[in-house]
Write an enzyme that holds these catalytic residues in place. Structure first.
Site, PDB file in Angstrom:
ATOM      1  N   ASN A 154       0.807  -1.225   0.000  1.00 56.64           N
ATOM      2  CA  ASN A 154       0.000   0.000   0.000  1.00 56.64           C
ATOM      3  C   ASN A 154       0.840   1.275   0.000  1.00 56.64           C
ATOM      4  OD1 ASN A 154       0.678  -0.816   2.671  1.00 56.64           O
ATOM      5  ND2 ASN A 154      -0.835   0.602   3.492  1.00 56.64           N
ATOM      6  N   GLU A 252       4.327  -4.440  12.457  1.00 58.98           N
ATOM      7  CA  GLU A 252       3.275  -3.427  12.342  1.00 58.98           C
ATOM      8  C   GLU A 252       2.186  -4.061  11.499  1.00 58.98           C
ATOM      9  OE1 GLU A 252       0.857  -1.112  10.664  1.00 58.98           O
ATOM     10  OE2 GLU A 252       2.551  -0.173   9.640  1.00 58.98           O
ATOM     11  N   CYS A 285      -3.431   1.172   6.847  1.00 55.66           N
ATOM     12  CA  CYS A 285      -3.563   0.428   8.104  1.00 55.66           C
ATOM     13  C   CYS A 285      -4.051   1.324   9.242  1.00 55.66           C
ATOM     14  CB  CYS A 285      -2.241  -0.232   8.475  1.00 55.66           C
ATOM     15  SG  CYS A 285      -0.857   0.922   8.610  1.00 55.66           S
ATOM     16  N   GLU A 460       8.634   1.626  16.806  1.00 55.97           N
ATOM     17  CA  GLU A 460       9.751   2.173  16.062  1.00 55.97           C
ATOM     18  C   GLU A 460       9.587   3.683  15.954  1.00 55.97           C
ATOM     19  OE1 GLU A 460      11.317   0.131  12.656  1.00 55.97           O
ATOM     20  OE2 GLU A 460      10.200  -1.696  13.133  1.00 55.97           O
TER      21      GLU A 460
END
Length: 485
Positions: A154, A252, A285, A460
């Site tokens: 994406n 993630e 996301c 992160e």
């Protein structure tokens, strides 16, 4: 070699500073018109092992350069990205269908920033140290070794460099497996890095499917860190593969984030934030696809969101006027359609859209807003990853917070309110790695990023990245036992 949007792209892997061919290949299809862009070499266990071996061989010299030496090279990589920003933007738009205007104005500048920011950060990174019973403790960040990075389609280049930047700045070497549905800009990045003087083997790119290239990479004993962005089921497979080697992981994963709108909210702002969730055709996301609206304003808010979303222009992402483009692939298109079809069959009501855009055909799914979904139903609990919003109402603050947290995910949450006190109170109660108040998608690269629950493992960004990509070492010095020299 293929040519896409006037840009020549090498279809081979990049391993040890050289182009490496495979006997197998896989097709790359553009979501814009489902046109075959070309065939890319497909890696298997042999190519993966070659890449890891090259990364391990390059590691000692790269680590020995130190933050300053590495930083100078990484800044040249960033300069090269800036110089080829237009090429990268055009190629990635053709490859994954995201808006060209977004790539030009936001995404590709961020790609370059990922290198500059972490190069700068590594040079300033220091721990104040500690002292216990007269003993001095020196805390340092040592390079860990080889980092495997597996990225999604994406935002392929931005999300790859979000990991590559800190991994290289930390002194690690990298093996990148780009997404098979959008692999082209990773090949261009290898060229840019080479031209910038990045030593051979420091960055390696192996293309291919998850089963053939990703699987041998995740279980390879030569990997010291593994960073993955993608789905929860795939993360489980990766974790199991990496477990025998006890490799630290950074995941993630997905999200089902809420947009919590209180009756005291600025309605113009709330509507703007809701419509913004259709960005990248909902393939984000972090997207807040569950609109939770307090009852007194629910009718007006919903009507205004539907009106604004109906005005969105869907079409070719290369056209500056386009707001919503296509979904990434035919399998993903069918997946999104299945979610909506099942929701409608289960009693949900389409306020807007509810099916493919029949005037465009192809992979264009209409911006969709659903109401009256059954509590606990699939459309409210599972990640759709498409241009599909749901609307629910709540009576008071407690119910709104409860509904916002009714998810196994916890990547992000957004709330809109005119009360500073309520913003403080509610944000503390929301379970999410990132909470936005009266804004969306704003974050300094030094801030932590990651998810709660099924949305991921670890954080992160800034020091948090170096905590992961480095071996953090504590050296304790005694005040006794020294000899004069």
């Amino acid at each position: 070699m293929i040519e896409v949007e006037g840009v020549k792209i090498d279809t081979r892997h990049w391993i040890g500073g050289e182009r490496v061919a495979s006997t197998r290949s896989f097709p790359d299809i553009s979501p814009i018109d489902e046109r075959h862009l070309g065939d890319l070499d497909a890696a298997g266990a042999a190519e993966v092992d070659q890449a890891v071996t090259a990364a391990r061989a390059a590691f000692p010299a790269w680590a020995a350069l130190g933050p300053t030496g590495r930083g100078a090279i990484l800044r040249r990589v960033a300069d090269g990205i800036d110089e080829r920003r237009e090429d990268l933007a055009r190629v990635e738009t053709r490859d994954n269908g995201s808006l060209l205007r977004s790539h030009r104005r936001g995404v590709m500048p961020r790609v370059a920033m990922n290198f500059r920011f972490f190069a700068d950060y590594a040079e300033k990174l220091a721990h104040p140290g500690m002292e216990v019973r007269g003993h001095r403790e020196r805390i340092t960040y040592d390079p860990a070794g080889v980092t495997a990075i597996i990225t999604p389609w994406n935002a392929p280049l931005m999300l790859a460099t979000w990991r590559i930047g800190p991994a290289l700045a930390a002194g690690n070497t990298v093996v990148l497996k780009p997404p098979e549905w959008a692999p082209l800009t990773a090949s261009l990045l290898a060229d840019i890095a080479h031209e910038a003087g990045l030593p051979a083997g420091v960055l390696n790119v192996v293309q291919g499917t998850g089963a053939e290239a990703g699987a041998p990479l995740t279980r390879h004993p030569g990997i010291n860190r593994l960073s993955f962005t993608g789905s929860v089921p795939t993360a489980g497979v990766i974790a199991a593969a990496a477990a025998p080697n006890v490799v630290p992981l950074s995941f993630e994963l997905g999200g089902k984030s809420p947009l919590l709108i209180f009756a005291d909210a600025d309605l113009d702002l709330a509507v703007d934030l809701a419509v913004e969730q259709f960005d990248n055709a909902g393939q984000v996301c972090l997207g807040a696809f569950r609109l939770l609206v307090q009852e007194p304003i629910a009718e007006e808010f919903t009507a205004r969101v539907v009106e604004r979303a109906r005005a969105l222009v869907q079409g070719d992402p290369r056209d500056e006027r386009t707001d919503v483009s296509a979904l990434i692939s035919r399998p993903h298109f069918e997946r999104v359609r299945g979610f909506v079809d099942r929701a409608l069959a289960d009693g949900a009501r389409a306020l807007l859209g509810g099916g493919p855009n029949t005037s465009l055909n192809g992979l264009y799914y209409s911006p969709t807003i659903l109401a009256d979904a059954r509590p606990g139903s699939e459309i409210l609990t599972e990640e759709v990853f498409g241009p599909v919003l749901t609307v629910q109402t709540f009576a008071d603050e407690d119910e709104g917070v409860r509904m916002a947290n009714e998810t196994r995910f916890g990547l992000a949450a957004t709330l809109v309110t005119g009360s500073a006190e309520k913003a403080e109170r509610v944000s503390e109660k929301l379970s999410a790695g990132t909470v936005w108040v009266n804004c969306f998608f704003v974050r300094d690269l030094g801030a932590p990023f990651g998810g709660n629950g099924k949305s991921g493992i670890g954080r992160e960004g800034g020091t948090y990245s170096f905590d992961f990509y480095c071996d953090v070492k504590n050296t304790v010095f005694s005040p006794a036992g020294w000899r004069e020299s």
